[in-house]
Design an enzyme around this catalytic site. Structure first.
Site, PDB file in Angstrom:
ATOM      1  N   ASP A   7      51.668  29.020  46.366  1.00 36.11           N
ATOM      2  CA  ASP A   7      50.874  29.461  45.193  1.00 36.11           C
ATOM      3  C   ASP A   7      51.662  29.350  43.898  1.00 36.11           C
ATOM      4  O   ASP A   7      51.180  28.799  42.910  1.00 36.11           O
ATOM      5  CB  ASP A   7      50.269  30.866  45.396  1.00 36.11           C
ATOM      6  CG  ASP A   7      51.262  31.990  45.615  1.00 36.11           C
ATOM      7  OD1 ASP A   7      52.446  31.723  45.900  1.00 36.11           O
ATOM      8  OD2 ASP A   7      50.846  33.169  45.490  1.00 36.11           O
ATOM      9  N   ASP A   9      47.361  36.498  46.728  1.00 36.41           N
ATOM     10  CA  ASP A   9      46.820  37.723  47.317  1.00 36.41           C
ATOM     11  C   ASP A   9      45.681  38.287  46.484  1.00 36.41           C
ATOM     12  O   ASP A   9      44.668  38.753  47.018  1.00 36.41           O
ATOM     13  CB  ASP A   9      47.927  38.779  47.441  1.00 36.41           C
ATOM     14  CG  ASP A   9      49.148  38.234  48.151  1.00 36.41           C
ATOM     15  OD1 ASP A   9      48.998  37.239  48.874  1.00 36.41           O
ATOM     16  OD2 ASP A   9      50.238  38.797  47.984  1.00 36.41           O
TER      17      ASP A   9
END
Ligand code: GLA
Length: 353
Positions: free
Chosen positions: A21, A155
């Protein structure tokens, strides 16, 4: 404006795409049914008080000038400060926090907490929430600036965008989120706790101990060093040929990121072809790369991977930031769920209940 509200932020399982990410890469997470619930009451008195029932711990502070603190309180204080800094006015609230995601388990108790606290604070203030991506970015700043974990957006996006029956393919270069049907055809996904806890923050006295940077923050710094050495903005632009010229451990770190992005694309293709054996192979390859190239596994995690494979899993891998936490396993039809493992499936994203 409601006087009391209840907000829920789910944890997440990342099917594949780990440590990609913050490297502008690809990931394929989904929100789960475990998460954090925040009950909030408007007080309008310019203070926020918070009680974490699971921790038997509380906090109270003025919303005007939020002092810094360590531990779980940093999440609540950071949420208040970052929402206001982003132009979302708050009034005052009393929060009761409880959760079903174990902390430091790799299932993102942190994002579940940030997201649920933000939704609850906005709702009791009568302030409409921003779009989900903006809220994910505010929550990520809480973690980066207040908690001290240099985590990416995986997340928070998973928790906010979750959809029943789908994983989310996220392209972190464009921040495009595409639901991918997670049809397992009788296979099941389970997570099993390695028993080892980790902390992503480098300066979290309650969980990491001392001021040493955690493995997570070190890995992030290594990826940034590799970008500088290669003269690129993100590892999404790295090629295997150029990566191989880097000194170790940077060459290995970049090799992981390049391979992991490809495995996300391959997993999406395998799911659409209902080839679950292939998904299992890709999970195993991801784990091998996280262990050998990214060096974030531990003996307890390896033992947990073996337990899942011995129980019949066609694929098993560490999930989350690493250095402990849960292991994800893909079990073929008819396989008994090993003792202590929990079956996980995609559930809806964060919401007011
Ligand atoms: C943690 C971080 C995420 C991501 C993963 C690894 O969960 O919070 O941003 O980097 O680790 O994929």
């Amino acid at each position: 404006m409601p006087d009391t509200v209840t907000a829920f932020g789910p944890g997440r399982v990342n099917l594949i795409g780990e440590h990609t990410d913050y490297n502008g890469g690809l990931a394929l997470p989904f929100a789960i049914s475990e998460g954090v619930t925040v009950r909030a009451r408007a007080t309008g008195d310019g203070t926020v008080s918070a009680i974490a029932s699971d921790l038997d711990s509380r906090d109270r502070f003025e919303i005007g000038a939020v002092p810094r603190v360590r531990g779980w309180r940093a999440f609540v204080r950071g949420a208040v400060a970052e929402l206001q800094a982003a132009g979302f006015p708050l009034t005052g609230a009393r929060l009761e926090i409880s959760g079903t995601v174990p902390r430091g388990s790799g299932l993102s108790s942190s994002a579940a907490l940030e997201v649920a606290v933000c939704l609850a604070l906005l709702a009791v203030a009568g302030t409409p929430p921003p779009d989900r991506l903006t809220l994910a970015q505010i929550c990520s700043r809480v973690e980066n600036e207040w908690v001290g974990a240099q985590t990416g957006l995986l997340d928070q996006i998973a928790s906010l965008f979750g959809e029943p029956d789908s994983a989310l393919e996220i392209d972190f270069r464009t921040l495009e989120v595409t639901p991918v049907a997670l049809e397992l055809g009788g296979y099941s996904l389970v997570t099993l706790d390695s028993g080892e806890r980790h902390a992503n923050a480098g300066r979290d006295g309650e969980t990491a101990g001392g001021d040493a940077p955690t493995g997570y923050n070190k890995r992030r710094a290594e990826c940034a060093a590799a970008c500088r050495a290669l003269g690129i903005d993100s590892l999404r632009e790295a090629t295997p040929e150029r990566a191989a010229q880097l000194p170790e451990p940077l060459a290995a770190r970049v090799a992981h990121v390049i391979g992991e992005n490809e495995r996300v694309t391959d997993t999406v293709a395998a799911l659409s072809a209902s080839d679950l054996e292939r998904v299992g192979e890709l999970l195993n390859a991801s784990h091998a790369s996280l262990r050998d190239c990214f060096a974030i596994s531990t003996p307890a995690v390896e033992a947990t991977v073996r337990r899942l494979r011995d129980a019949g899993a066609v694929g098993a891998r560490i999930v989350g930031g690493g250095f402990g936490g849960h292991v994800l396993g893909l079990l073929p039809p008819g396989t008994a769920v090993p003792e202590g493992a929990i079956e996980v499936r995609p559930g809806p994203g964060a919401r007011l209940l």
